[in-house]
Each structure stands twice: as structure tokens, then as C-alpha cells.
Design a protein around this motif. Structure first.
Motif, PDB file in Angstrom:
ATOM      1  N   TYR A  44     -65.911  38.009 -16.881  1.00 28.37           N
ATOM      2  CA  TYR A  44     -67.066  37.393 -16.228  1.00 28.37           C
ATOM      3  C   TYR A  44     -67.645  38.306 -15.145  1.00 28.37           C
ATOM      4  CZ  TYR A  44     -70.033  33.862 -14.089  1.00 28.37           C
ATOM      5  OH  TYR A  44     -71.112  33.180 -13.611  1.00 28.37           O
ATOM      6  N   ILE A  47     -69.375  41.364 -16.624  1.00 26.12           N
ATOM      7  CA  ILE A  47     -70.730  41.067 -17.117  1.00 26.12           C
ATOM      8  C   ILE A  47     -71.704  41.019 -15.933  1.00 26.12           C
ATOM      9  CG2 ILE A  47     -72.191  39.371 -18.305  1.00 26.12           C
ATOM     10  CD1 ILE A  47     -69.746  38.533 -19.962  1.00 26.12           C
ATOM     11  N   CYS A  48     -71.284  40.379 -14.840  1.00 25.34           N
ATOM     12  CA  CYS A  48     -72.135  40.320 -13.639  1.00 25.34           C
ATOM     13  C   CYS A  48     -72.463  41.723 -13.137  1.00 25.34           C
ATOM     14  CB  CYS A  48     -71.444  39.542 -12.521  1.00 25.34           C
ATOM     15  SG  CYS A  48     -71.356  37.783 -12.850  1.00 25.34           S
ATOM     16  N   LEU A  86     -64.130  33.030 -19.465  1.00 26.66           N
ATOM     17  CA  LEU A  86     -64.384  34.447 -19.200  1.00 26.66           C
ATOM     18  C   LEU A  86     -63.826  34.900 -17.852  1.00 26.66           C
ATOM     19  CD1 LEU A  86     -68.048  34.789 -20.513  1.00 26.66           C
ATOM     20  CD2 LEU A  86     -65.909  35.217 -21.727  1.00 26.66           C
TER      21      LEU A  86
END
Lengths: 159, 159
Positions: A44, A47-48, A86
Motif C-alpha cells: 500500500y 503504491i502511494c 495491501l
């Protein structure tokens, strides 16, 4: 006697000359800044980072700054399909791990790096320097780097 | 008298020659096959199509084959972050919609298409033909297309 002119026929075709010109471009002059994360970063958060830094590939480093993996948008997309949380999956699980990473060196030609991108079907290469305990990442070469060089060459800018 | 040789100095630099050569490459000769889906395809199925067809962008078509949207790996990755059921979100919700799509034409130069990729920060362009009811998609130009052309030019292949 050879005519007294300020140029000579080199015996090279136009295509050969173009090739020579392209081969002069180097990874050192063209590389961009690498964006990195740790092996225990969550998918997660990775992705950020990709969205915040606007890149398609992150290089995964150990605490001492040595390259351990590469994670692409494709890897992260695949891991997000499985209905998993995630936040609980570390990047280390989904990344491509050393020694299966295609790299390039600052001294290498941009052409050689472009050829590796195509031949290995990857979107980005880490630019690395060899250190005693592994590879240090000093840059990033992507298909965007190559596309930018193509545009500048086509526009006749001195590159 | 001019020396009797079979070549003449054109007064052009290597850079200018290279630029001219690059500008001759056309979208028509270089485009690859477009991979498409419908607006009501789920995000999940779109991701599957991307992996199966090994592309980073899908073009979204109406039933009559007319372009309505473009969906990238980035769009799908963003939509997969929200803890939503990917099977229940249609591509139509997350795609970039006409008229906000950057396109190119078969008659256009590859240089112009490459310049659009860089200038608009997109990974792929649909190659389109104008029809009475909209744009028909006839191909795809990506940063991979441009990187391949760069490699062939550099290797002195006749392109």
C-alpha cells in the motif's frame, strides 16, 4: 593526389553515422533520480510512493543502501488483485529480487541501456555502482528517458 | 573544377542528419496492435486482459468500435487501492474519457507521437482514423515503440 578539401569521405553510410551519434549518448548524462523504498514497506505504501513521486518503478534498498530488489507498477497491480490487505503485504514478497535484476552502469551507453529495456521487457533499470557489499543505486533509466532522448535527437537539439 | 567524386558535402551536421532521419519515421510503419475493452468491463477483468495481452494501456470502445476512453495500469492501480470489490467497478468509472484523450494519426511522424507522449505524460497513444460517428482505433504507439526505434537507429539497422 587527394583533392584539397576540408572533409573526406569516411566510407560510412548515413545509417552508420546516425548509429554513431546515438551511441555517444551516455547513461551518466541522461539518468534521473532513483526513487527507493525498504523491503518491509507495505505494498500500500509503495503504491502511494509511486503516485506521489510519479514513477512506475521503485528500487528496494537494504539499510546500508545496497540494492536488494525492484518493484514495478505491474508487480503491485498483480498483488492488488488477490483481495488481500495491501497494508499487510511487504514489498519484499512481490518484488523482483537480486540477482535477477537487470542493471546498467553510469559509463554505459544509453543505447546499451535501451537495448536491455527492450530485450528484458522491463520499464526501468537501476543505474548502479559496485561497492564491496553489493550494488549502490545512483540513478534510474526508463523508457521515458529514452523517449525524451529520441524527441531531442529528432528535433535536432544538440544532445 | 569540382573534384570528380560520387559524393558531396551537404553542409549538414551529424545532428541535423539524425534529426532528418528520425523525422522520416511514421506512426503507420511503427504502430502495434491495439488491445481494447468495453466501458462495462470490470476493473478486475481489465487487469486480467492487461496481463494476458502484456500491455500497459487498454482502449475502451463503444459497441460500434468508436473510442470512448483509455485506461492505464496507473488508473487501475489507483482504483485497486480503495479496498473496493474490483469485480463490481466498471472501467468506465476509472478511465480517461473522450474528449480528454491524446491521440495520433497513421500519417503523423513517430517524432510527433513521441513528443505527445512526453508532453502529456502518458504511456500510450491510440492511433485513430476519423469516422462519421467518432474515432476508430487502428493501432497503438507506446514508449516501448519509441525505445525500439531508438535501439534500431543506434544499431544502424535500416529503419
Amino acid at each position: 593526389a587527394r583533392p584539397r578539401v576540408g572533409y573526406f569521405y569516411s566510407g560510412k553510410t548515413g545509417n552508420q553515422l546516425l548509429g554513431e551519434h546515438i551511441r555517444k549518448l551516455s547513461v551518466r548524462d541522461r539518468k534521473s533520480i532513483p526513487v527507493v523504498c525498504r523491503e518491509d514497506t507495505s505494498v500500500y505504501d509503495a503504491i502511494c510512493t509511486m503516485f506521489l513521486e510519479d514513477v512506475g518503478t521503485l528500487f528496494v534498498l537494504k539499510e546500508n543502501g545496497i540494492l536488494v530488489g525492484v518493484v514495478s507498477r505491474k508487480d503491485l497491480l498483480k498483488s492488488s488483485m488477490g483481495n488481500q490487505d495491501l497494508q499487510s503485504i511487504p514489498v519484499g514478497v512481490v518484488m523482483t529480487r537480486m540477482p535477477n535484476i537487470i542493471t546498467c552502469h553510469p559509463e554505459e551507453s544509453l543505447l546499451s541501456a535501451a537495448s536491455k529495456l527492450i530485450g528484458n521487457q522491463v520499464d526501468a533499470l537501476p543505474v548502479v555502482k559496485e561497492e564491496t557489499d553489493g550494488l549502490e543505486v545512483v540513478g534510474r533509466i526508463t523508457k521515458t528517458t529514452i523517449t525524451k532522448a529520441f524527441v531531442e535527437l529528432g528535433e535536432g537539439a544538440s544532445v
